[in-house]
Each structure stands twice: as C-alpha cells, then as structure tokens.
Design a protein around this motif. Sequence first.
Motif, PDB file in Angstrom:
ATOM      1  N   GLY A  27       5.017  97.545 -80.000  1.00 36.88           N
ATOM      2  CA  GLY A  27       3.623  97.883 -79.775  1.00 36.88           C
ATOM      3  C   GLY A  27       2.891  98.200 -81.061  1.00 36.88           C
ATOM      4  O   GLY A  27       3.505  98.397 -82.115  1.00 36.88           O
ATOM      5  N   THR A  28       1.570  98.263 -80.949  1.00 37.56           N
ATOM      6  CA  THR A  28       0.740  98.620 -82.096  1.00 37.56           C
ATOM      7  C   THR A  28      -0.234  99.721 -81.713  1.00 37.56           C
ATOM      8  O   THR A  28      -0.602  99.869 -80.535  1.00 37.56           O
ATOM      9  CB  THR A  28      -0.041  97.400 -82.623  1.00 37.56           C
ATOM     10  N   THR A  54       4.525 104.277 -77.333  1.00 40.99           N
ATOM     11  CA  THR A  54       3.358 104.445 -76.473  1.00 40.99           C
ATOM     12  C   THR A  54       3.851 104.797 -75.077  1.00 40.99           C
ATOM     13  O   THR A  54       4.924 104.341 -74.650  1.00 40.99           O
ATOM     14  CB  THR A  54       2.491 103.175 -76.407  1.00 40.99           C
ATOM     15  N   ILE A  55       3.086 105.627 -74.391  1.00 42.93           N
ATOM     16  CA  ILE A  55       3.455 106.091 -73.052  1.00 42.93           C
ATOM     17  C   ILE A  55       2.222 106.102 -72.168  1.00 42.93           C
ATOM     18  O   ILE A  55       1.098 106.203 -72.652  1.00 42.93           O
ATOM     19  CB  ILE A  55       4.055 107.517 -73.086  1.00 42.93           C
ATOM     20  N   LYS A  56       2.421 105.981 -70.873  1.00 39.00           N
ATOM     21  CA  LYS A  56       1.367 106.273 -69.907  1.00 39.00           C
ATOM     22  C   LYS A  56       1.441 107.776 -69.612  1.00 39.00           C
ATOM     23  O   LYS A  56       2.511 108.300 -69.266  1.00 39.00           O
ATOM     24  CB  LYS A  56       1.570 105.469 -68.630  1.00 39.00           C
ATOM     25  N   LYS A  70       2.976  98.103 -71.980  1.00 37.77           N
ATOM     26  CA  LYS A  70       3.764  96.965 -71.518  1.00 37.77           C
ATOM     27  C   LYS A  70       2.874  95.824 -71.025  1.00 37.77           C
ATOM     28  O   LYS A  70       3.005  94.695 -71.476  1.00 37.77           O
ATOM     29  CB  LYS A  70       4.715  97.409 -70.395  1.00 37.77           C
ATOM     30  N   ASP A  71       1.968  96.120 -70.108  1.00 35.50           N
ATOM     31  CA  ASP A  71       1.116  95.068 -69.558  1.00 35.50           C
ATOM     32  C   ASP A  71      -0.354  95.501 -69.519  1.00 35.50           C
ATOM     33  O   ASP A  71      -1.098  95.129 -68.612  1.00 35.50           O
ATOM     34  CB  ASP A  71       1.588  94.661 -68.157  1.00 35.50           C
ATOM     35  N   GLU A  80       6.468 103.003 -72.837  1.00 32.49           N
ATOM     36  CA  GLU A  80       5.925 101.661 -72.644  1.00 32.49           C
ATOM     37  C   GLU A  80       6.389 100.688 -73.734  1.00 32.49           C
ATOM     38  O   GLU A  80       6.997  99.681 -73.447  1.00 32.49           O
ATOM     39  CB  GLU A  80       4.393 101.727 -72.626  1.00 32.49           C
ATOM     40  N   ARG A  81       6.065 101.007 -74.991  1.00 27.91           N
ATOM     41  CA  ARG A  81       6.456 100.143 -76.108  1.00 27.91           C
ATOM     42  C   ARG A  81       6.908 100.981 -77.294  1.00 27.91           C
ATOM     43  O   ARG A  81       6.456 102.120 -77.480  1.00 27.91           O
ATOM     44  CB  ARG A  81       5.284  99.241 -76.543  1.00 27.91           C
TER      45      ARG A  81
END
Length: 458
Positions: A237-238, A131-133, A260-261, A96-97
């Motif tokens: 990302g944070t 970061t990941i889903k 991401k969103d 994701e980020r």
Amino acid sequence: MLKEWYKTQQTKNLSNQDTIKSQLKLANPSKKYDAIVVGAGPAGSTAAYFMAKEGLDVLLLERGPYPGAKCCGGVSIIAEHVHKLFPNFWEECPYERIVTDQAYWWMTEDSILTARFRSTKLAAAPYNRFTIKRVNFYKWLTAKAISAGTTLLLNHHVSEVLFDGQQAIGVHVSPPQNSDFIADIIILADGANSMLAERAKLAPQISPRNFALYVKETIALPAKVIEERFNLLPGHGTIIGLIGYPTAGFNGTGSIHTFKDSFNINVGISLADLAKAGFNPNDLLERIKKHPHMQPLLDGGTTIEYGAALIPEGGYYAMPELVHPGLMIIGDAASLVNGVHGINLAMWSGFFAARAAYAAKASRDFSVKKLSLYRTLLDESFVLQDFKANAGASKLLKEIPYLFDLYTRMANETAYHITKIYTMPKREKRKFIFQKVTSMQPILKTIRDVWKVLKVMR
C-alpha cells in the motif's frame, strides 16, 4: 504471508465480531469496579486490556452499538509501536495493506510536485506501517480487552462523572439505562472534544484554533485496479500526503490511504479557518476530486463511505490536565495527537494509564500523586518528548497562515521553469527563475519564514 493475505482478512473480521458478541458480559450497577473506562476506541480498549491483564476488574462503556460505529474509513498504524504492545499483532490483526510506499504531493490547481520513497524492505517483519479500516481495528482491540477479562457494555452513553468532593468515584449513564457505575479509578477516553471532561470542569472549553475538522470519503475499486493505478505490488500500500491546493489557501493537510479494495481521500483545516472561509468542509474534498491529476485515480470508483471527524491539533500547550483525583484522561480526549501519530499515541497513553492504575490499586491510593505515574511515563516516553520538541508548531501555523499554500506554489513554479526548455543560456535561465520566484515573495521574508520553521523543528 502476502499470498494468504486476502483470504485471511475476512476471517479475522468475523472472528473479532464473534469474540465481542460471545464474551459480552452483563454488568451489575450495584457492584464496585476497580476501573471504569469510558470509550472503546484505541486508547480506551488498550487501557482496559492491560488493566484486565493485570487482574483488575474493568468495566468498558461504549456509547455506540459496536466499537468504531461512528468512524469512517481507515488510517495507518506504525508497526513498531503496536508490536511493542501486542507482539506480532499482524498475525491476527485485520490490517488492509503493508505500506511500502510513502509520497507527498505539493499541489497547485494544475500541477503536482512529488517526493516519493518505496522499498520492498518495508514489507519484511517487523514491518513499518499498515493501513487499517478503523472499525475492524477497534473491534479487534476491544476483543483483546474482553479476552483479558474486561466487561464491555455497548449502547451506554456516559453523561456525567460522579464525584465525592474532588475524588472521582463513578459515572452516570443516560437513559434508557439511567444507571450509576462506581469504581476506584475512572479513565476518560471519549475522544476529541471530551464533553465529560468539560462538564466536570477538568478541561477547558475547546478553542476553534486547536481543533481541525477533517472530511473523508472512501472510494471502492478492485484490488488489482488500485495496485495498477498507484503502481503497487500485490498486498502493498501507499500513503500520500496532500499539501497546498487541497486546503484552499489555508494551513491544513489532506491524504490518500490505500486499502485492499478501496482508498480514502481526506482533507481538513482548523475550525477557526473554516469559519473564516465560510465554506462547507465538503467543498475541500470536492476540490481535490476535481483536480486534473486526481481524475485518473477516481475513474470508475464508487463512493461507499463518507464522514467527518474532529481532530485535536493544538499540540503540547493545548493539552488539558491529564491527572485528577481518581481520574485520568487519555487518547484524543487528552489531545494526544500529532501529524504522524494518532491511534499509536492513543494506544500508548492507554498503556501508561493502565500501569498507573495498577500501581494505584496495589497501594490503595487513588490520589493525584499516585496516578501521576501516568504523566511521568508519558514524559519519559517518545510521546511527550515529541510533543515538547514540536510545541511551537501550532503557533507557527498561526504566525505564517500562508505557509503551505504560498511555498507550495513557489516550489511548483520553480519546478515548472526548470522543466520547461527556453531559448536562453542556462545562466540567464537561472536568473529568470530566481526573479520569478522572488516576485512571489521577497527573499528576506522567505529567509525569515525559513528561520521560524527551523526554530520549531527539533
């Protein structure tokens, strides 16, 4: 790469789903496999991938309709750990980020004391964290296992390990399949609170003190809004650790992960403390969301996911016996989780189990002695070395049940009075602040607590 990042994520997700569907093979219950892996999470899929890559005939059984079906939201993965197993994984993995910002919030009901570090150097390969889903990452890993030759069966709920004397020889799948599958090696990767290991008397019944229940909510916002509110560059990302107020006086933690969103808020405490408190786990999540400093982050957001997860937190001394005749236990089922590593330790345990399985298959020896290579590799790696170094952490949190709450309030009280301007000399102000803080807890007791913490940190 960041310029193309948003465009590639959806393509990656669809590609992984197609791979799972197109390469799904039917298994033959009458056939004997080299290895059966129960659970298509990070540990199970990694073990299946590396065994299949070495030529073993591997059956991967997943009870859900797809890998990660019971998961909610996302987490972070440590790039170096995954890169060593899957080189340059970020070129194909649906992350994701890129995490370039790490913060901690020590929270009281009306204030936050923060520590934050950010660096654009963390946005350069081989990176630091992503970061990941969860569901996307699980599907990607399972697709890797299938591409290496693993046979995957979905909607197969394994209810029992089959034994010939003490030797594990297979598994039984509940109806509607109601089938037995046989293999030389069984690997249990069925997650926290492994009922299979418990039923087979390979692991003790769980203790409420050794498990925490975490609740998680995913809140959708446009990518640009997330970047503005968290002060992030596009694609960055944070991760924010939340300590103190969110857990209502109990030792526990919360966190925020940006995607991401969307972003996740999660919080959890031990099952024993939940029972003692007598409140619903969701109360902790609502507590965070109602904090005055959280409102600007939540404004206009839409909840798109909500879930809970049981996490092993007993540490080194709560691990079950990992190796049995013809069987190994990996990942969360083996309690291989700590405060920084979750998915990463699970993947490495799967890799080490795969190496032990290959060595056992080559020698046709599936005894505890031969499969103990798995435990040896864990012992020699950072995985169990870190576990051993912090073996006393779980006991410490029981000895000092007010650790996170009291010291967070003391820190915020100190910061408040340092910030506030008084009509008194600085020397008198320092004495005043010292008296305020020590009135919350005697200085000697604080020194004793600090000493206990230092003894655990190695």
